[in-house]
Design a protein around this motif. Sequence first.
Motif, PDB file in Angstrom:
ATOM      1  N   GLY A  15      57.534  61.976  12.149  1.00  0.00           N
ATOM      2  CA  GLY A  15      56.806  63.250  12.159  1.00  0.00           C
ATOM      3  C   GLY A  15      56.711  63.901  10.793  1.00  0.00           C
ATOM      4  O   GLY A  15      55.942  64.842  10.604  1.00  0.00           O
ATOM      5  N   ARG A  16      57.467  63.416   9.846  1.00  0.00           N
ATOM      6  CA  ARG A  16      57.417  64.019   8.499  1.00  0.00           C
ATOM      7  C   ARG A  16      56.289  63.441   7.642  1.00  0.00           C
ATOM      8  O   ARG A  16      56.022  63.924   6.556  1.00  0.00           O
ATOM      9  CB  ARG A  16      58.774  63.862   7.808  1.00  0.00           C
ATOM     10  N   LYS A  31      51.053  64.948  17.173  1.00  0.00           N
ATOM     11  CA  LYS A  31      52.499  64.851  17.403  1.00  0.00           C
ATOM     12  C   LYS A  31      52.887  63.406  17.756  1.00  0.00           C
ATOM     13  O   LYS A  31      52.210  62.749  18.542  1.00  0.00           O
ATOM     14  CB  LYS A  31      52.825  65.779  18.580  1.00  0.00           C
ATOM     15  N   ILE A  32      54.005  62.956  17.192  1.00  0.00           N
ATOM     16  CA  ILE A  32      54.503  61.608  17.542  1.00  0.00           C
ATOM     17  C   ILE A  32      55.202  61.692  18.902  1.00  0.00           C
ATOM     18  O   ILE A  32      56.078  62.543  19.110  1.00  0.00           O
ATOM     19  CB  ILE A  32      55.524  61.118  16.484  1.00  0.00           C
ATOM     20  N   VAL A  33      54.825  60.815  19.832  1.00  0.00           N
ATOM     21  CA  VAL A  33      55.460  60.855  21.153  1.00  0.00           C
ATOM     22  C   VAL A  33      56.402  59.673  21.391  1.00  0.00           C
ATOM     23  O   VAL A  33      57.250  59.720  22.274  1.00  0.00           O
ATOM     24  CB  VAL A  33      54.417  60.936  22.299  1.00  0.00           C
ATOM     25  N   VAL A  56      53.732  56.202  17.851  1.00  0.00           N
ATOM     26  CA  VAL A  56      52.469  56.507  18.523  1.00  0.00           C
ATOM     27  C   VAL A  56      52.352  58.024  18.676  1.00  0.00           C
ATOM     28  O   VAL A  56      53.323  58.699  19.035  1.00  0.00           O
ATOM     29  CB  VAL A  56      52.419  55.843  19.921  1.00  0.00           C
ATOM     30  N   THR A  57      51.156  58.554  18.419  1.00  0.00           N
ATOM     31  CA  THR A  57      50.944  59.998  18.565  1.00  0.00           C
ATOM     32  C   THR A  57      50.407  60.300  19.966  1.00  0.00           C
ATOM     33  O   THR A  57      50.023  59.390  20.707  1.00  0.00           O
ATOM     34  CB  THR A  57      49.921  60.524  17.543  1.00  0.00           C
ATOM     35  N   GLU A  58      50.352  61.594  20.281  1.00  0.00           N
ATOM     36  CA  GLU A  58      49.892  61.972  21.629  1.00  0.00           C
ATOM     37  C   GLU A  58      48.439  61.541  21.863  1.00  0.00           C
ATOM     38  O   GLU A  58      48.049  61.284  22.995  1.00  0.00           O
ATOM     39  CB  GLU A  58      50.071  63.479  21.868  1.00  0.00           C
ATOM     40  N   GLN A  95      48.296  54.799  16.399  1.00  0.00           N
ATOM     41  CA  GLN A  95      49.514  54.039  16.115  1.00  0.00           C
ATOM     42  C   GLN A  95      49.771  53.918  14.609  1.00  0.00           C
ATOM     43  O   GLN A  95      48.830  53.800  13.821  1.00  0.00           O
ATOM     44  CB  GLN A  95      49.394  52.632  16.705  1.00  0.00           C
ATOM     45  N   TYR A  96      51.069  53.914  14.296  1.00  0.00           N
ATOM     46  CA  TYR A  96      51.492  53.751  12.896  1.00  0.00           C
ATOM     47  C   TYR A  96      52.692  52.800  12.858  1.00  0.00           C
ATOM     48  O   TYR A  96      53.429  52.681  13.828  1.00  0.00           O
ATOM     49  CB  TYR A  96      51.940  55.087  12.305  1.00  0.00           C
ATOM     50  N   ILE A  97      52.867  52.164  11.710  1.00  0.00           N
ATOM     51  CA  ILE A  97      54.069  51.355  11.474  1.00  0.00           C
ATOM     52  C   ILE A  97      54.995  52.155  10.560  1.00  0.00           C
ATOM     53  O   ILE A  97      54.604  52.547   9.458  1.00  0.00           O
ATOM     54  CB  ILE A  97      53.699  50.012  10.809  1.00  0.00           C
ATOM     55  N   LEU A  98      56.189  52.451  11.069  1.00  0.00           N
ATOM     56  CA  LEU A  98      57.203  53.150  10.271  1.00  0.00           C
ATOM     57  C   LEU A  98      58.256  52.110   9.887  1.00  0.00           C
ATOM     58  O   LEU A  98      58.683  51.324  10.733  1.00  0.00           O
ATOM     59  CB  LEU A  98      57.846  54.256  11.122  1.00  0.00           C
ATOM     60  N   GLN A  99      58.655  52.103   8.620  1.00  0.00           N
ATOM     61  CA  GLN A  99      59.670  51.121   8.202  1.00  0.00           C
ATOM     62  C   GLN A  99      60.793  51.776   7.423  1.00  0.00           C
ATOM     63  O   GLN A  99      60.557  52.597   6.532  1.00  0.00           O
ATOM     64  CB  GLN A  99      59.042  50.024   7.331  1.00  0.00           C
TER      65      GLN A  99
END
Length: 355
Positions: free
Chosen positions: A7-8, A14-16, A33-35, A39-43
Amino acid sequence: MSIEIAGRFAVDGKIVSCEHYGNGHINETFLAVTESGRQYILQRVNRHVFQDVPALMRNIRAVTEYLAQRDPDPRRSLRLIPMDTGARFLQDNAGEYWRMYDYVTDSLCLDAAETSADFYQSALGFGEFQRKLADFPASELTETIPRFHDTPNRYRQLRESMERDPLGRLAGVRAEVDFVLAREEEAGALMRMRVAGELPLRVTHNDTKLNNVLLDAATRQALCVIDLDTVMPGLAAFDFGDSIRFGAATAAEDERDLDKMEMSLDLYETFAHGFITACGGALTPAELRSLPLGAKLMTLECGVRFLADYLLGDVYFHIHRPDHNLDRSRTQFKLVADMERKWARMYEIIERIEA
Ligand code: ADP
Ligand code: GN1
Ligand code: MG
């Protein structure tokens, strides 16, 4: 925890959810994944493996921006998601580094080629990647892992781990050690050619496993090269070789039944065609001749690295079962032995493509 981190970044809403994702051996990867369903890849970048993560992130930012300028399609190169401050990564209170990419939608990430056409596409993907970066100012790139494909140095590291042998595992791997030591002279061949200036330095990916290139799910064509942590100056033989190591193998990297493990000459030929074509005629005659050696040495080197990590207690590569790194090293040595049997054919195939 990871959901707050996600979320930063400057995401769309909003990320759900934020769940573990993928099969990498190095970083910790999450699918956020957001509401709205975006989609995003966080590493979480492995800061034990990569000792200067800010410098690594400067590399990745420079390379991704360079590629994006040449191809504006957001599915064809990685896009870093900025923070509100404009920074492309964050460091949390525990000192861990995090980054986020746009998820490449409607893509496939394969751990094994389902058809030789898939493998051919990966060759086009990695070959084009190298060609697109041919004019990238290589001196701007930090060596994120110094001496990454310096095979003699990997031998030195193996010897150190044998001397330390903290878990008493050495006694159980004598056959593997003997196999490695019997090939030590040849293991230095690419490095010698590099030092002698016989092979040009290029900007290479250096970790060209099939699962580091995404295919388009609809067309099954090469779409996007990922896992850019090791993009550094290197040899074409590294990228060719690491692809063969992983993708031309007839079994998984961690297969326990070694009878299943061979190098498929058909897959080797398929990849060689794609890679040489996609490099756009840029490979020198000496580079073309170095490709079979690249396949053998990248496989041997990877086996040496797995074996050293097994001796040290599995501190580098993520493992999912006991002896995982030992099993991985054994598949690599089986592949090397099979390449030795097929050695003349491996050269002939390259010569035929060249002609
Ligand atoms: P590692 O260095 O640990 O291998 P990767 O960067 O290769 O980490 O990512 C791990 C996995 O996450 C990949 O194999 C792939 O499945 C997936 N992945 C990474 N980046 C993306 C992306 N931008 N879009 C879709 N999937 C991705
Ligand atoms: C690691 O990050 P990943 O899983 O794509 C490793 C490669 C090895 C590979 C073996 C930075 O790749 O060098 O060849 O495992 N990456 C790093 O599967 O060490
Ligand atoms: Mg990867």
